[in-house]
Design a protein around this motif. Structure first.
Motif, PDB file in Angstrom:
ATOM      1  N   THR A  62       0.856  -1.273   0.157  1.00 16.92           N
ATOM      2  CA  THR A  62      -0.027  -0.279  -0.226  1.00 16.92           C
ATOM      3  C   THR A  62       0.806   1.702  -0.091  1.00 16.92           C
ATOM      4  OG1 THR A  62      -1.491  -1.745   1.257  1.00 16.92           O
ATOM      5  CG2 THR A  62      -1.894   1.298   1.033  1.00 16.92           C
ATOM      6  N   VAL A  63       2.185   1.291   0.517  1.00 15.99           N
ATOM      7  CA  VAL A  63       2.928   2.797   0.813  1.00 15.99           C
ATOM      8  C   VAL A  63       3.556   2.841  -0.969  1.00 15.99           C
ATOM      9  CG1 VAL A  63       4.574   3.785   2.239  1.00 15.99           C
ATOM     10  CG2 VAL A  63       3.491   1.962   3.570  1.00 15.99           C
ATOM     11  N   GLY A  64       4.540   0.908  -1.205  1.00 19.95           N
ATOM     12  CA  GLY A  64       4.655   1.164  -2.327  1.00 19.95           C
ATOM     13  C   GLY A  64       3.986   1.681  -2.956  1.00 19.95           C
ATOM     14  N   GLU A  65       2.920   1.488  -3.623  1.00 19.39           N
ATOM     15  CA  GLU A  65       1.780   2.032  -4.421  1.00 19.39           C
ATOM     16  C   GLU A  65       1.286   3.837  -4.300  1.00 19.39           C
ATOM     17  OE1 GLU A  65      -1.793   1.847  -7.346  1.00 19.39           O
ATOM     18  OE2 GLU A  65      -1.339   2.734  -5.311  1.00 19.39           O
ATOM     19  N   LEU A  66       0.708   3.939  -3.779  1.00 23.85           N
ATOM     20  CA  LEU A  66      -0.929   5.039  -3.373  1.00 23.85           C
ATOM     21  C   LEU A  66       0.634   6.019  -3.270  1.00 23.85           C
ATOM     22  CD1 LEU A  66      -2.768   4.460  -0.477  1.00 23.85           C
ATOM     23  CD2 LEU A  66      -3.111   3.854  -2.799  1.00 23.85           C
ATOM     24  N   ALA A  67       1.308   6.925  -2.677  1.00 20.46           N
ATOM     25  CA  ALA A  67       1.833   7.584  -3.053  1.00 20.46           C
ATOM     26  C   ALA A  67       2.921   7.936  -3.769  1.00 20.46           C
ATOM     27  CB  ALA A  67       2.492   7.629  -1.812  1.00 20.46           C
ATOM     28  N   THR A  68       3.764   6.495  -4.453  1.00 20.35           N
ATOM     29  CA  THR A  68       5.249   6.503  -5.853  1.00 20.35           C
ATOM     30  C   THR A  68       3.910   6.549  -7.011  1.00 20.35           C
ATOM     31  OG1 THR A  68       5.003   4.470  -5.902  1.00 20.35           O
ATOM     32  CG2 THR A  68       6.665   5.595  -4.731  1.00 20.35           C
ATOM     33  N   ILE A  69       2.290   5.788  -7.395  1.00 14.83           N
ATOM     34  CA  ILE A  69       1.889   6.610  -8.101  1.00 14.83           C
ATOM     35  C   ILE A  69       0.848   7.441  -8.551  1.00 14.83           C
ATOM     36  CG2 ILE A  69      -0.316   5.188  -9.435  1.00 14.83           C
ATOM     37  CD1 ILE A  69       1.934   3.221  -9.434  1.00 14.83           C
ATOM     38  N   ALA A  70       0.128   8.335  -7.416  1.00 14.49           N
ATOM     39  CA  ALA A  70      -0.286   9.096  -7.726  1.00 14.49           C
ATOM     40  C   ALA A  70       0.613  10.774  -7.439  1.00 14.49           C
ATOM     41  CB  ALA A  70      -0.752   9.711  -6.048  1.00 14.49           C
ATOM     42  N   ALA A  71       2.640  10.411  -7.527  1.00 11.26           N
ATOM     43  CA  ALA A  71       3.182  11.415  -7.645  1.00 11.26           C
ATOM     44  C   ALA A  71       3.701  11.755  -9.470  1.00 11.26           C
ATOM     45  CB  ALA A  71       4.730  10.755  -7.110  1.00 11.26           C
TER      46      ALA A  71
ATOM     47  N   LEU B 180       2.926  -3.894 -11.771  1.00 10.37           N
ATOM     48  CA  LEU B 180       1.824  -3.237 -11.247  1.00 10.37           C
ATOM     49  C   LEU B 180       1.633  -1.804 -12.030  1.00 10.37           C
ATOM     50  CD1 LEU B 180      -1.004  -3.116  -9.973  1.00 10.37           C
ATOM     51  CD2 LEU B 180      -0.069  -3.090  -8.059  1.00 10.37           C
ATOM     52  N   ALA B 181       2.590  -1.054 -11.384  1.00  7.87           N
ATOM     53  CA  ALA B 181       3.497   0.062 -11.651  1.00  7.87           C
ATOM     54  C   ALA B 181       3.080   0.149 -12.977  1.00  7.87           C
ATOM     55  CB  ALA B 181       4.943   0.768 -11.009  1.00  7.87           C
ATOM     56  N   ARG B 182       4.119  -0.176 -13.857  1.00  6.36           N
ATOM     57  CA  ARG B 182       4.209   0.029 -15.087  1.00  6.36           C
ATOM     58  C   ARG B 182       2.842   0.075 -15.793  1.00  6.36           C
ATOM     59  NH1 ARG B 182      10.115  -1.927 -14.922  1.00  6.36           N
ATOM     60  NH2 ARG B 182      11.603  -0.258 -15.981  1.00  6.36           N
ATOM     61  N   LEU B 183       1.936  -0.752 -15.478  1.00  5.39           N
ATOM     62  CA  LEU B 183       0.836  -1.097 -16.032  1.00  5.39           C
ATOM     63  C   LEU B 183      -0.226   0.352 -15.783  1.00  5.39           C
ATOM     64  CD1 LEU B 183      -1.606  -2.665 -17.258  1.00  5.39           C
ATOM     65  CD2 LEU B 183      -1.595  -4.109 -15.111  1.00  5.39           C
ATOM     66  N   GLU B 184      -0.330   0.589 -14.438  1.00  4.95           N
ATOM     67  CA  GLU B 184      -0.886   1.736 -13.992  1.00  4.95           C
ATOM     68  C   GLU B 184      -0.837   2.915 -14.922  1.00  4.95           C
ATOM     69  OE1 GLU B 184      -0.795   1.592  -9.764  1.00  4.95           O
ATOM     70  OE2 GLU B 184      -1.785   0.671  -9.822  1.00  4.95           O
ATOM     71  N   LEU B 185       0.954   2.973 -14.690  1.00  5.23           N
ATOM     72  CA  LEU B 185       1.319   4.816 -15.446  1.00  5.23           C
ATOM     73  C   LEU B 185       0.918   4.146 -16.693  1.00  5.23           C
ATOM     74  CD1 LEU B 185       3.705   5.230 -13.354  1.00  5.23           C
ATOM     75  CD2 LEU B 185       2.011   6.426 -13.069  1.00  5.23           C
ATOM     76  N   ARG B 186       1.174   3.184 -17.520  1.00  6.87           N
ATOM     77  CA  ARG B 186       1.035   3.132 -19.315  1.00  6.87           C
ATOM     78  C   ARG B 186      -0.496   3.252 -19.424  1.00  6.87           C
ATOM     79  NH1 ARG B 186      -1.065  -1.093 -21.478  1.00  6.87           N
ATOM     80  NH2 ARG B 186      -0.298  -2.500 -20.602  1.00  6.87           N
ATOM     81  N   VAL B 187      -1.564   2.162 -18.491  1.00 13.42           N
ATOM     82  CA  VAL B 187      -3.278   2.577 -19.146  1.00 13.42           C
ATOM     83  C   VAL B 187      -3.672   3.897 -18.801  1.00 13.42           C
ATOM     84  CG1 VAL B 187      -3.369   0.477 -18.913  1.00 13.42           C
ATOM     85  CG2 VAL B 187      -3.822   2.346 -16.985  1.00 13.42           C
ATOM     86  N   LEU B 188      -2.695   4.792 -17.932  1.00 19.15           N
ATOM     87  CA  LEU B 188      -3.237   6.057 -17.580  1.00 19.15           C
ATOM     88  C   LEU B 188      -2.875   7.264 -18.800  1.00 19.15           C
ATOM     89  CD1 LEU B 188      -2.752   9.165 -16.008  1.00 19.15           C
ATOM     90  CD2 LEU B 188      -4.313   7.879 -14.936  1.00 19.15           C
ATOM     91  N   VAL B 189      -1.720   6.928 -18.976  1.00 19.22           N
ATOM     92  CA  VAL B 189      -1.221   8.168 -20.053  1.00 19.22           C
ATOM     93  C   VAL B 189      -1.919   7.675 -21.614  1.00 19.22           C
ATOM     94  CG1 VAL B 189       0.892   8.586 -21.447  1.00 19.22           C
ATOM     95  CG2 VAL B 189       1.173   7.920 -18.767  1.00 19.22           C
ATOM     96  N   GLU B 190      -1.887   6.121 -21.999  1.00 18.56           N
ATOM     97  CA  GLU B 190      -2.985   6.054 -23.088  1.00 18.56           C
ATOM     98  C   GLU B 190      -4.167   6.686 -23.145  1.00 18.56           C
ATOM     99  OE1 GLU B 190      -0.426   1.112 -23.841  1.00 18.56           O
ATOM    100  OE2 GLU B 190      -3.061   2.017 -23.499  1.00 18.56           O
ATOM    101  N   GLU B 191      -4.681   6.533 -22.180  1.00 17.85           N
ATOM    102  CA  GLU B 191      -6.609   6.775 -21.740  1.00 17.85           C
ATOM    103  C   GLU B 191      -6.186   8.462 -21.706  1.00 17.85           C
ATOM    104  OE1 GLU B 191      -9.116   4.986 -22.261  1.00 17.85           O
ATOM    105  OE2 GLU B 191      -7.532   3.383 -22.392  1.00 17.85           O
ATOM    106  N   LEU B 192      -5.422   9.188 -21.317  1.00 20.91           N
ATOM    107  CA  LEU B 192      -4.907  10.554 -21.306  1.00 20.91           C
ATOM    108  C   LEU B 192      -4.943  10.907 -22.823  1.00 20.91           C
ATOM    109  CD1 LEU B 192      -5.508  12.172 -19.339  1.00 20.91           C
ATOM    110  CD2 LEU B 192      -2.380  12.414 -19.019  1.00 20.91           C
TER     111      LEU B 192
END
Ligand code: HEM
Length: 388
Positions: free
Chosen positions: A225-234, A342-354
């Motif tokens: 949870t710590v690993g994901e929430l802050a780094t992904i939001a940042a 997981l981080a790469r998946l989340e950031l890739r789909v976010l950028v693709e959708e944007l």
């Protein structure tokens, strides 16, 4: 800042100074150009250069992760104990798991982006970055909806405790998290038949021929949870800001979406979402020309090493032809980030959708971004307008 004796000797600095709070990256850049290792009360010995950070990562026998008296699985462990827990954890981030999660992640990104108004300013961290990180993490872990807000509040309290370096505050925050997670574990244990969500699977895992203890499971879930929430939001804030400054790169990625993963890694090398990780020496050692005794504390500054001009030339220059092996975004060695897929998946789909929606972020001159402070990189607030 004050250099104690000549160029190579450690500079004494203050992470709480107005300059460091206003722009921690600029502060690290200045320190790195002046000395390989700096000293402060809060960060102890800060390792600034790429070669020295790599050296510490590659020599885990000398630079130990056992920096805390609290159980931290697997972050606070050293080999060989560490390896057994990594074997348990890594399959949760397998390519297969990530493929299964992708549609949910994409829906979360698309819903949030579609809800952004085009006729007024939005604050990216509150309106997009934090909700995206939280919902994506909840999808990964199959957390109940009523846990979202307490978790978000908990991450904020956890950062405040990290910043204050107050062990009592850190212990209270850890306890608050544990209560939420133990309630989920109780519910999963009592549930009808075996389930396949992460918490239920962790309850069935074995390490060294025995089941994981409840304290170990809670610690694993806390670190995810710590690993994901802050780094992904940042990271979301950093990526949006970058596209606002470099619409040419945004257009290039829109035309060739296959470049998005490498581009995201390079943008996050330039502007790091995670500032630092800790180590302690197990024996006397020399690093960055500095002699340290055993049991000295170090801070490995990702936010400096990944901008080291000795390795990257002009650190702010966005380039897609750099050697990915040199990028320390997700660390290296035995503690390399297990959550990177997981981080790469989340950031890739976010950028693709944007990018797919052709909505260009525009900065608002009257409301400049405010930088985040340690332990988070990126922005505390970032106001933009998403034109259609
Ligand atoms: C952009 C997002 C992320 C970045 C930049 C990042 C970065 C890092 C780095 C640099 C390390 C190495 C720390 C060290 O050597 O002490 C690390 C470790 C770790 N990360 Fe991530 N991370 C990210 C996302 C995630 C996610 C999504 C998860 C899990 C859901 C995660 C879980 C962990 C864990 C458990 C460790 C400790 C591994 C160990 O000690 O063996 N991280 N991360």
């Amino acid at each position: 800042m004050n250099n104690r004796a000549g160029d190579a000797s450690p500079i004494e600095w203050d992470p709480q100074s107005a300059d460091a709070i206003a722009d921690q990256i600029a502060t690290f850049d200045t320190l790195r150009r002046a000395c390989p290792v700096a000293h402060s009360k809060a960060f102890h010995w800060s390792v600034l250069r790429h070669a020295d950070v790599v050296r510490a990562l590659d020599d885990h026998a000398t630079f130990s992760n056992a920096v805390s008296t609290h159980l931290s699985v697997p972050n606070g462990m050293d080999p060989p104990e560490h390896a057994g827990y990594r074997r348990v954890i890594e399959p949760y981030f397998s390519a297969q798991r990530m493929r299964e999660l992708e549609p949910a992640c994409r829906r979360i990104a698309a819903d949030l982006i579609d809800a952004l108004p085009s006729d007024r300013d939005i604050e990216v961290m509150g309106d997009l970055a934090h909700p995206f990180a939280l919902r994506a993490q909840a999808a990964f872990l199959d957390w109940p909806a009523e846990l979202h807000e307490p978790l978000r509040e908990w991450v904020r309290a956890n950062h405040a405790a990290t910043r204050s370096r107050d062990p009592a505050a850190a212990a209270a925050v850890a306890l608050a998290f544990d209560r939420h997670i133990r309630a989920v574990l109780d519910e999963r244990r009592a549930g009808p038949g075996p389930r396949d969500d992460a918490a239920s699977r962790l309850l069935r895992e074995q390490v060294e021929g025995r089941e994981l203890t409840e304290a170990e499971i809670v610690s694993i879930l806390r670190n995810w949870t710590v690993g994901e929430l802050a780094t992904i939001a940042a990271s979301v804030g950093i990526l949006v800001y970058f596209f606002a400054r470099r619409p040419d790169v945004a257009r290039r990625l829109r035309d060739d979406a296959a470049l998005i993963p490498a581009a995201a890694d390079e943008i996050l090398r330039i502007s790091p979402p995670l500032v630092a990780s800790r180590r302690k020496t197990t024996c006397p050692v020399t690093i960055g020309g500095l002699h340290l005794d055993a049991d000295e504390r170090l801070t490995l500054l990702w936010a400096s090493a990944n901008r080291d001009e000795r390795v990257f030339g002009a650190p702010d220059e966005f380039r897609l032809d750099r050697d990915p092996e040199l990028n320390l975004l997700y660390g290296r060695g035995v503690h390399v980030c297990p959550g990177a897929p997981l981080a790469r998946l989340e950031l890739r789909v976010l950028v693709e959708e944007l990018l797919k929606r052709d909505r260009e972020p525009q900065l608002i001159d009257a409301r400049p971004p405010v930088n985040a402070v340690y332990p988070v990189g990126g922005f505390a607030t970032l106001n933009v307008r998403f034109a259609r």
